[in-house]
Design an enzyme around this catalytic site. Structure first.
Site, PDB file in Angstrom:
ATOM      1  N   CYS A  79       1.029  -0.979   0.302  1.00 55.30           N
ATOM      2  CA  CYS A  79       0.298  -0.127   0.160  1.00 55.30           C
ATOM      3  C   CYS A  79       0.775   1.246  -0.098  1.00 55.30           C
ATOM      4  CB  CYS A  79      -0.964  -0.163   0.803  1.00 55.30           C
ATOM      5  SG  CYS A  79      -2.397   1.025   0.859  1.00 55.30           S
ATOM      6  N   ASP A 172      -9.181  -6.269  -4.878  1.00 58.05           N
ATOM      7  CA  ASP A 172      -9.111  -5.058  -3.970  1.00 58.05           C
ATOM      8  C   ASP A 172      -9.677  -3.677  -4.424  1.00 58.05           C
ATOM      9  OD1 ASP A 172      -7.724  -3.302  -2.506  1.00 58.05           O
ATOM     10  OD2 ASP A 172      -5.316  -3.109  -3.440  1.00 58.05           O
ATOM     11  N   HIS A 206      -7.192  -6.887  -1.062  1.00 60.35           N
ATOM     12  CA  HIS A 206      -6.135  -5.959  -0.301  1.00 60.35           C
ATOM     13  C   HIS A 206      -4.426  -6.413   0.084  1.00 60.35           C
ATOM     14  CE1 HIS A 206      -3.710  -1.781  -0.782  1.00 60.35           C
ATOM     15  NE2 HIS A 206      -3.983  -1.782   0.817  1.00 60.35           N
TER      16      HIS A 206
END
Length: 262
Positions: A79, A172, A206
């Site tokens: 991320c 995601d 994610h």
């Protein structure tokens, strides 16, 4: 005994110090540095800017350790951490192998600074924020309008001398990582590079973490949102975590542990 490949471990917008992945890497024969960069001890409580010299100092610190193999280090990142990991690979010669888990190919949120140069974040369209029927927030679409017309914010990934492993969860809901990984690899191709691998997992969300962690479909992120939808389906996400964990270790050994290839 001996020396071992060195790895910097970076998490994302949660901040603080998360050590479980670094600990597992250490148990698999790596020297790993779990690196906090905000919301921890004397670090800023929230990011106003990202100073890349801090991460350069971390890479140099790791390489000075007598048990780190060298000449380069790896980065495992997710991320916001993957945004920083990609920038490290572009700007720092010390980084020779970078794992990017569901990250962007541009700067998110706050500027990056490196040696006096300021790199601005990609503009976004907050009106493209979406919500599930349960009220969970999905950030995945907020860059889709601005990204198309703002190519100057894309990282010059072709300048990186090391290797990349892109790990993508196709479900995601926080970052459109499948599209960003495709753009990054096409950019590398156009520049005559073949220094990447992409692992793309249908049904994965994610937070692709080490295996046997349960799927976290949604949670709060301090200072950002109380209910972020990360996405993912239980069985394919679990399978992705098992497969990706093995591939991450293989990738790092291949590009960091030259002695294993002699």
């Amino acid at each position: 005994e001996g020396r071992f490949p060195g790895v910097i471990d970076l998490f994302g917008g949660t901040g603080g110090l998360l050590e479980f992945r670094a600990s597992l890497l250490a148990s698999r024969g790596f020297i790993s540095l779990a690196l906090a960069y905000f919301h921890y001890d004397d670090l800023p409580p929230k990011l106003e800017e990202t100073d890349l010299e801090y991460f350069e100092e971390a890479a140099d610190f790791l390489l000075r350790h007598p048990k780190v193999l060298g000449p380069g280090v790896g980065v495992v990142s997710v991320c916001k951490g993957a945004e920083i990991g990609l920038s490290m690979a572009v700007h720092l010669k010390q980084v020779t192998a970078t794992v990017l888990i569901n990250g962007p190919n541009f700067i998110l949120g706050v500027p990056q600074v490196y040696r006096g140069q300021i790199y601005e974040p990609m503009p976004h369209s907050i009106q493209l924020l979406s919500f599930t029927r349960l009220g969970l927030v999905e950030f995945g679409g907020i860059y889709e309008e601005t990204r198309i017309v703002n190519n100057q914010y894309i990282f010059p990934i072709e300048k990186a001398q090391g290797h990349f492993l892109f790990i993508v969860g196709e479900e995601d809901k926080n970052i459109n990582s499948k599209v960003y990984a495709k753009e990054a690899t096409e950019q590398l191709k156009r520049n005559g590079k073949n220094n990447w691998t992409v692992l793309s997992y249908p049904g994965a969300g994610h937070l692709i973490e080490p295996p046997y962690s349960p799927l976290c479909c949604a949670s709060g992120t301090p200072g950002v949102c109380s209910a972020v939808h990360w996405g993912g389906e239980v069985i394919p996400h679990a399978a992705a975590q098992e497969h990706a964990w093995i591939e991450i270790q293989k990738f790092l050994r291949k590009h960091l542990d030259v002695t294993s290839q002699l």
